[in-house]
Enzyme design. Structure first.
Site, PDB file in Angstrom:
ATOM      1  N   SER A  36     -30.160 -28.634 -15.501  1.00  0.00           N
ATOM      2  CA  SER A  36     -30.503 -27.356 -16.134  1.00  0.00           C
ATOM      3  C   SER A  36     -29.415 -26.855 -17.076  1.00  0.00           C
ATOM      4  O   SER A  36     -29.702 -26.115 -18.019  1.00  0.00           O
ATOM      5  CB  SER A  36     -30.781 -26.298 -15.063  1.00  0.00           C
ATOM      6  OG  SER A  36     -29.681 -26.174 -14.176  1.00  0.00           O
ATOM      7  N   ASP A 182     -28.198 -15.083 -12.333  1.00  0.00           N
ATOM      8  CA  ASP A 182     -28.048 -15.933 -11.150  1.00  0.00           C
ATOM      9  C   ASP A 182     -26.600 -16.320 -10.891  1.00  0.00           C
ATOM     10  O   ASP A 182     -26.264 -16.875  -9.844  1.00  0.00           O
ATOM     11  CB  ASP A 182     -28.930 -17.185 -11.249  1.00  0.00           C
ATOM     12  CG  ASP A 182     -28.539 -18.111 -12.414  1.00  0.00           C
ATOM     13  OD1 ASP A 182     -27.484 -17.919 -13.026  1.00  0.00           O
ATOM     14  OD2 ASP A 182     -29.325 -19.042 -12.690  1.00  0.00           O
ATOM     15  N   HIS A 185     -25.851 -20.229 -14.319  1.00  0.00           N
ATOM     16  CA  HIS A 185     -26.189 -20.847 -15.600  1.00  0.00           C
ATOM     17  C   HIS A 185     -25.638 -20.032 -16.763  1.00  0.00           C
ATOM     18  O   HIS A 185     -25.614 -18.794 -16.707  1.00  0.00           O
ATOM     19  CB  HIS A 185     -27.706 -20.975 -15.745  1.00  0.00           C
ATOM     20  CG  HIS A 185     -28.325 -21.895 -14.754  1.00  0.00           C
ATOM     21  ND1 HIS A 185     -28.759 -21.449 -13.518  1.00  0.00           N
ATOM     22  CD2 HIS A 185     -28.575 -23.220 -14.799  1.00  0.00           C
ATOM     23  CE1 HIS A 185     -29.263 -22.477 -12.842  1.00  0.00           C
ATOM     24  NE2 HIS A 185     -29.167 -23.557 -13.591  1.00  0.00           N
TER      25      HIS A 185
END
Length: 214
Positions: A36, A182, A185
């Site tokens: 990701s 979060d 990221h």
């Protein structure tokens, strides 16, 4: 008359050299292969790492394309399973970024190292250069796990003679303002920082490929 003939001959030679140089030079095709962090998790189109890195390299005058082969949630096991078909023929180099999800899941570092080793071997067998992007174990995994996980990238770099960018999230990992809610990221500004820090290493990587290919 002789002067005109000589001038014409010079022009023909000059034009021939220009066309020969243009024919020799060609686009360097890279693939950003990862999870990701490479895929651009929750970022708008064009704000992912490969896209912004490509723009930065083109701004420097480098003829480069970077395909985004990032898959959110991917581990080194998943990467190994798809490395052959996710990296197409005609690829000159791969930026290999995997391992973060292995560490988050507590996968034995020895398994991660083995998977990365096999991926690198397969790419090299296809004549594809590799720039290895390292990761670091999160603090909550403990010192023992980190001592086993963190060195694997340096070991693989030395074993295969690869260029290594030590930490993919350098400059972002400890700055909450450069990450999504979060806390893991990078946001768009975080990607900018990552690109700025890694661009010199990728430039060297591209130039090394060009010196062999052209």
């Amino acid at each position: 008359m002789r002067f005109k003939v000589a001038a014409l001959q010079f022009t023909v030679i000059a034009v021939s050299l220009i066309f020969a140089t243009a024919a020799d030079a060609r686009t360097i095709n890279l693939v950003g292969f990862g999870d990701s962090l490479m895929a651009g998790y929750q970022l708008p189109p064009g704000d992912g790492f490969p896209e912004k890195l490509q723009a930065a390299l083109k701004a420097k005058g480098l003829d480069v394309t970077i395909a985004n082969a990032g898959v959110s949630g991917d581990t080194t096991t998943g990467g190994l399973a798809r490395i052959d078909w996710s990296v197409p023929d005609g690829t000159d180099g791969v930026i290999l970024e995997l391992g973060a999800n292995d560490a988050l899941r507590g996968i034995p570092p020895e398994e991660s190292e083995k998977n990365l080793d096999q991926m690198i071997t397969r790419l090299k067998e296809r004549g594809i250069a590799v720039l290895l992007a390292g990761m670091m174990a999160p603090p909550n995994m403990g010192a023992d796990y980190a001592a086993r996980f963190n060195p694997i990238y340096q070991k693989l770099s030395e074993k295969h003679g690869l260029p290594l960018y030590a930490f993919f999230l350098d400059g972002v990992a400890l700055d909450a303002g450069l990450k999504l809610e979060d806390g893991m990221h990078p946001n768009a500004r975080g990607v900018d920082v990552m690109v700025e820090k890694m661009e010199p290493a990728v430039t060297n990587f591209v130039e090394a490929i060009s010196s062999v290919k052209n």
